[in-house]
Design a protein around this motif. Sequence first.
Motif, short mmCIF file in Angstrom:
data_model
loop_
_atom_site.label_atom_id
_atom_site.label_comp_id
_atom_site.label_asym_id
_atom_site.label_seq_id
_atom_site.Cartn_x
_atom_site.Cartn_y
_atom_site.Cartn_z
N MET A 196 0.84 -1.21 0.00
CA MET A 196 0.00 0.00 0.00
C MET A 196 0.87 1.25 0.00
SD MET A 196 -1.49 2.65 2.02
CE MET A 196 -1.15 2.15 3.68
N LEU A 197 1.92 1.25 0.81
CA LEU A 197 2.81 2.41 0.88
C LEU A 197 3.59 2.59 -0.42
CD1 LEU A 197 4.11 2.06 4.54
CD2 LEU A 197 2.50 3.77 3.65
N ALA A 198 3.95 1.49 -1.08
CA ALA A 198 4.69 1.58 -2.35
C ALA A 198 3.84 2.24 -3.43
CB ALA A 198 5.14 0.19 -2.79
N GLN A 199 2.53 2.04 -3.37
CA GLN A 199 1.63 2.65 -4.36
C GLN A 199 1.56 4.16 -4.18
OE1 GLN A 199 -2.14 0.69 -4.00
NE2 GLN A 199 -1.42 -1.18 -4.99
N VAL A 200 1.75 4.62 -2.95
CA VAL A 200 1.65 6.04 -2.64
C VAL A 200 2.89 6.78 -3.10
CG1 VAL A 200 1.45 7.75 -0.78
CG2 VAL A 200 0.16 5.61 -0.66
#
Length: 152
Positions: free
Chosen positions: A147-151
Amino acid sequence: MNELHKPATARQVAEQISAGMLTKETPDVFAENGAYITPFALPGAPARIEGRTAIMEHMQAAASSEAASALELQEVIPTFHEGKDPEVVVMQFKIKGKSRVTGEAFELDSSIGVLRVRGGKIVEWYDYPNIIGGSAAGGTLGQLAAMLAQVG
């Protein structure tokens, strides 16, 4: 005002919150215009929620979230710190339980909260949850990282 109808102290309100953690129930202890603030909120999550109704809806959603469901809480160990200001209490929580994802037992320093209470109701709650530790304990660190990588 007599002793029987005296509003709850900051410490007593913190104790009510602690008592509801195992059942994932937040007691109705917010002032009508109270604020719930998470200075280190995850991307896309609100850093500030205002008003009793909005806060209670947020708390109910968080308690039933996929992340919260990954943790089977078995024990909550609260520590309360009181200072000179009677309206303020600092709550520190350690939780013990089992991951529903991995089946592994865990012990986690889960969060620190700073409450300001007036008239027995929370007017401000600054919450500093251990999101990474909770995700690791629950076996969902990979999902959090994705999820953080998508941000970013």
